[in-house]
Motif scaffolding. Structure first.
Motif, PDB file in Angstrom:
ATOM      1  N   PHE A  48      -3.623  -9.657   4.904  1.00 37.53           N
ATOM      2  CA  PHE A  48      -2.698  -8.580   4.593  1.00 37.53           C
ATOM      3  C   PHE A  48      -2.969  -7.323   5.419  1.00 37.53           C
ATOM      4  O   PHE A  48      -2.050  -6.525   5.643  1.00 37.53           O
ATOM      5  CB  PHE A  48      -2.772  -8.231   3.101  1.00 37.53           C
ATOM      6  CG  PHE A  48      -1.866  -7.107   2.688  1.00 37.53           C
ATOM      7  CD1 PHE A  48      -0.488  -7.289   2.611  1.00 37.53           C
ATOM      8  CD2 PHE A  48      -2.372  -5.845   2.409  1.00 37.53           C
ATOM      9  CE1 PHE A  48       0.351  -6.251   2.250  1.00 37.53           C
ATOM     10  CE2 PHE A  48      -1.540  -4.802   2.044  1.00 37.53           C
ATOM     11  CZ  PHE A  48      -0.181  -5.008   1.958  1.00 37.53           C
ATOM     12  N   PHE A  49      -4.195  -7.158   5.895  1.00 34.38           N
ATOM     13  CA  PHE A  49      -4.549  -5.917   6.588  1.00 34.38           C
ATOM     14  C   PHE A  49      -3.689  -5.650   7.815  1.00 34.38           C
ATOM     15  O   PHE A  49      -3.268  -4.505   8.023  1.00 34.38           O
ATOM     16  CB  PHE A  49      -6.028  -5.924   6.982  1.00 34.38           C
ATOM     17  CG  PHE A  49      -6.446  -4.686   7.726  1.00 34.38           C
ATOM     18  CD1 PHE A  49      -6.652  -3.488   7.050  1.00 34.38           C
ATOM     19  CD2 PHE A  49      -6.615  -4.701   9.101  1.00 34.38           C
ATOM     20  CE1 PHE A  49      -7.018  -2.344   7.725  1.00 34.38           C
ATOM     21  CE2 PHE A  49      -6.979  -3.565   9.783  1.00 34.38           C
ATOM     22  CZ  PHE A  49      -7.186  -2.376   9.095  1.00 34.38           C
ATOM     23  N   PRO A  50      -3.402  -6.632   8.697  1.00 33.91           N
ATOM     24  CA  PRO A  50      -2.531  -6.327   9.852  1.00 33.91           C
ATOM     25  C   PRO A  50      -1.162  -5.799   9.434  1.00 33.91           C
ATOM     26  O   PRO A  50      -0.617  -4.896  10.084  1.00 33.91           O
ATOM     27  CB  PRO A  50      -2.415  -7.677  10.570  1.00 33.91           C
ATOM     28  CG  PRO A  50      -3.629  -8.427  10.173  1.00 33.91           C
ATOM     29  CD  PRO A  50      -3.903  -8.019   8.759  1.00 33.91           C
ATOM     30  N   ASN A  62       0.135  -2.070  10.283  1.00 28.53           N
ATOM     31  CA  ASN A  62       1.384  -1.860  11.007  1.00 28.53           C
ATOM     32  C   ASN A  62       2.299  -0.896  10.265  1.00 28.53           C
ATOM     33  O   ASN A  62       2.849   0.049  10.862  1.00 28.53           O
ATOM     34  CB  ASN A  62       2.081  -3.204  11.211  1.00 28.53           C
ATOM     35  CG  ASN A  62       3.310  -3.100  12.084  1.00 28.53           C
ATOM     36  OD1 ASN A  62       3.264  -3.372  13.277  1.00 28.53           O
ATOM     37  ND2 ASN A  62       4.427  -2.708  11.513  1.00 28.53           N
ATOM     38  N   ILE A  63       2.489  -1.117   8.960  1.00 27.32           N
ATOM     39  CA  ILE A  63       3.377  -0.253   8.178  1.00 27.32           C
ATOM     40  C   ILE A  63       2.824   1.164   8.095  1.00 27.32           C
ATOM     41  O   ILE A  63       3.563   2.147   8.197  1.00 27.32           O
ATOM     42  CB  ILE A  63       3.578  -0.846   6.774  1.00 27.32           C
ATOM     43  CG1 ILE A  63       4.290  -2.204   6.889  1.00 27.32           C
ATOM     44  CG2 ILE A  63       4.377   0.107   5.890  1.00 27.32           C
ATOM     45  CD1 ILE A  63       4.451  -2.921   5.573  1.00 27.32           C
ATOM     46  N   MET A  64       1.511   1.281   7.928  1.00 29.26           N
ATOM     47  CA  MET A  64       0.889   2.601   7.868  1.00 29.26           C
ATOM     48  C   MET A  64       1.078   3.354   9.189  1.00 29.26           C
ATOM     49  O   MET A  64       1.419   4.546   9.202  1.00 29.26           O
ATOM     50  CB  MET A  64      -0.602   2.450   7.559  1.00 29.26           C
ATOM     51  CG  MET A  64      -1.381   3.758   7.555  1.00 29.26           C
ATOM     52  SD  MET A  64      -3.173   3.484   7.435  1.00 29.26           S
ATOM     53  CE  MET A  64      -3.503   2.681   9.026  1.00 29.26           C
ATOM     54  N   ASN A 103       2.787   9.283  17.693  1.00 26.86           N
ATOM     55  CA  ASN A 103       2.000   8.618  18.724  1.00 26.86           C
ATOM     56  C   ASN A 103       0.663   9.321  18.934  1.00 26.86           C
ATOM     57  O   ASN A 103      -0.378   8.674  19.106  1.00 26.86           O
ATOM     58  CB  ASN A 103       2.790   8.569  20.030  1.00 26.86           C
ATOM     59  CG  ASN A 103       2.198   7.589  21.025  1.00 26.86           C
ATOM     60  OD1 ASN A 103       2.026   6.415  20.723  1.00 26.86           O
ATOM     61  ND2 ASN A 103       1.865   8.070  22.220  1.00 26.86           N
ATOM     62  N   ALA A 104       0.665  10.657  18.887  1.00 31.44           N
ATOM     63  CA  ALA A 104      -0.584  11.406  19.056  1.00 31.44           C
ATOM     64  C   ALA A 104      -1.535  11.140  17.898  1.00 31.44           C
ATOM     65  O   ALA A 104      -2.754  11.012  18.089  1.00 31.44           O
ATOM     66  CB  ALA A 104      -0.283  12.905  19.152  1.00 31.44           C
ATOM     67  N   GLU A 105      -0.988  11.027  16.704  1.00 30.73           N
ATOM     68  CA  GLU A 105      -1.819  10.767  15.533  1.00 30.73           C
ATOM     69  C   GLU A 105      -2.427   9.369  15.594  1.00 30.73           C
ATOM     70  O   GLU A 105      -3.579   9.168  15.196  1.00 30.73           O
ATOM     71  CB  GLU A 105      -0.973  10.917  14.267  1.00 30.73           C
ATOM     72  CG  GLU A 105      -1.785  11.019  12.984  1.00 30.73           C
ATOM     73  CD  GLU A 105      -0.900  11.292  11.783  1.00 30.73           C
ATOM     74  OE1 GLU A 105      -1.436  11.306  10.656  1.00 30.73           O
ATOM     75  OE2 GLU A 105       0.326  11.484  11.965  1.00 30.73           O
ATOM     76  N   VAL A 130      -6.939   4.060  12.509  1.00 31.40           N
ATOM     77  CA  VAL A 130      -7.107   3.483  11.175  1.00 31.40           C
ATOM     78  C   VAL A 130      -6.966   4.508  10.057  1.00 31.40           C
ATOM     79  O   VAL A 130      -7.030   4.150   8.882  1.00 31.40           O
ATOM     80  CB  VAL A 130      -8.477   2.776  11.068  1.00 31.40           C
ATOM     81  CG1 VAL A 130      -8.550   1.611  12.025  1.00 31.40           C
ATOM     82  CG2 VAL A 130      -9.616   3.759  11.305  1.00 31.40           C
ATOM     83  N   ALA A 131      -6.784   5.782  10.391  1.00 40.57           N
ATOM     84  CA  ALA A 131      -6.656   6.810   9.357  1.00 40.57           C
ATOM     85  C   ALA A 131      -5.268   6.753   8.727  1.00 40.57           C
ATOM     86  O   ALA A 131      -4.285   6.341   9.355  1.00 40.57           O
ATOM     87  CB  ALA A 131      -6.897   8.191   9.952  1.00 40.57           C
ATOM     88  N   LEU A 132      -5.181   7.162   7.476  1.00 39.73           N
ATOM     89  CA  LEU A 132      -3.900   7.235   6.796  1.00 39.73           C
ATOM     90  C   LEU A 132      -3.048   8.352   7.401  1.00 39.73           C
ATOM     91  O   LEU A 132      -3.591   9.333   7.909  1.00 39.73           O
ATOM     92  CB  LEU A 132      -4.109   7.490   5.302  1.00 39.73           C
ATOM     93  CG  LEU A 132      -4.776   6.366   4.509  1.00 39.73           C
ATOM     94  CD1 LEU A 132      -5.056   6.836   3.089  1.00 39.73           C
ATOM     95  CD2 LEU A 132      -3.918   5.110   4.504  1.00 39.73           C
TER      96      LEU A 132
END
Length: 278
Positions: free
Chosen positions: A26-28, A32-34, A40-42, A48-50
């Motif tokens: 489920f992680f991929p 992807n959704i996150m 793009n800069a973020e 991996v950050a929210l």
């Protein structure tokens, strides 16, 4: 250790392994959704950050400033039309192969299975030349014909295995009542093939929806193709627009997840039944 305690330990271990595998797979999707709601800069700063906020500009740009809406339509047309033709023709082929115990049906069945052994790359160039001769190169009709023809082997195997488990007495009773062979199939046999049909729809629909090579090569360049191909445009040699990639991928994943959730019960039942028949 008692038998009951040993069984409890085994159940706990199986549950833990199942949870770990579920998180792993489920992680991929979650990543992807996150990332689709990040700029793009973020994404480049910390992948991996929210997301710090709900960033929707990527979706807005894809839907208003690019050819992505037409790519969505093309993907829907390719998938839906191909699946409709597969459901119309392949069940009849599997039924005829199983019910008609003749040498020619066995030969046809072996011919279909032999086609599954040949990799697509081996006949790719002659196939494209044939599409040009037929005037189908550069149109949606070309990939649709290839998808339908390419699924006959696996579909016939799937349906013939399932039809074997349907009692022939049901069809004989309907034939005595005056039903034609076509009416017997569509009114009596085909409704019983619901689980295997759902399995084929999910498997083949997922493959067509996510296919990259066929639309990339067959559909005309410079025009909108499919969702997967349009996403590929944002992957550059030196830099990539990850915000567009993740936003486009998220929009392409959602219909697949919804279809699988709706057909999950029939899909699992069809796979299980097909594995036990034969």
């Amino acid at each position: 250790m008692s038998l009951k305690a040993r069984k409890l330990v085994i159940d706990v271990l199986i549950f833990m392994v199942t949870v770990i595998l579920a998180v792993f797979f489920f992680f991929p999707i979650f990543f992807n959704i996150m990332s689709a709601f990040k700029s793009n800069a973020e994404i480049m700063k910390d992948a991996v950050a929210l997301p710090a906020s709900l960033y929707l500009e990527s979706f807005k740009y894809l839907l208003t400033e690019t050819n992505y809406p037409q790519a969505i339509v093309n993907s829907l047309i390719l998938t839906v039309v191909s699946i409709v033709f597969q459901v119309l023709f392949i069940p009849m082929a599997g039924y005829a192969i199983q019910r008609r115990n003749a040498k020619w049906t066995k030969f046809v069945f072996l011919y279909f299975l032999a086609g599954m052994m040949i990799p697509f790359q081996a006949y790719m160039i002659p196939l494209f030349k044939e599409l040009k001769l037929l005037g189908l190169y550069g149109s949606l009709a070309g990939p649709i014909m290839i998808y339908v023809a390419g699924s006959v082997g696996f579909g016939s195997l799937l349906y013939s295995s399932f039809v074997k488990g349907i009692p022939a007495e049901i069809e004989e009773a309907a034939e005595i009542d005056g039903c034609s062979r076509v009416r017997i199939f569509w009114n009596i046999v085909f409704p019983l093939l619901g689980p295997v049909t759902a399995s084929m729809v999910v498997l083949n629909g997922l493959g067509i929806w996510n296919d990259f090579l066929m639309p990339m090569l067959v559909l005309p360049s410079g025009e909108p193709k499919t969702m997967v191909v349009e996403i590929y445009r944002y992957i550059g040699e030196f830099s990539s627009r990850w915000d567009m990639i993740f936003a486009g991928t998220t929009m392409s994943v959602v219909p697949v997840l919804l279809a699988f959730i709706l057909l999950q019960k029939y899909f699992v039942k069809g796979i299980a039944a097909g594995a036990t028949k034969g």
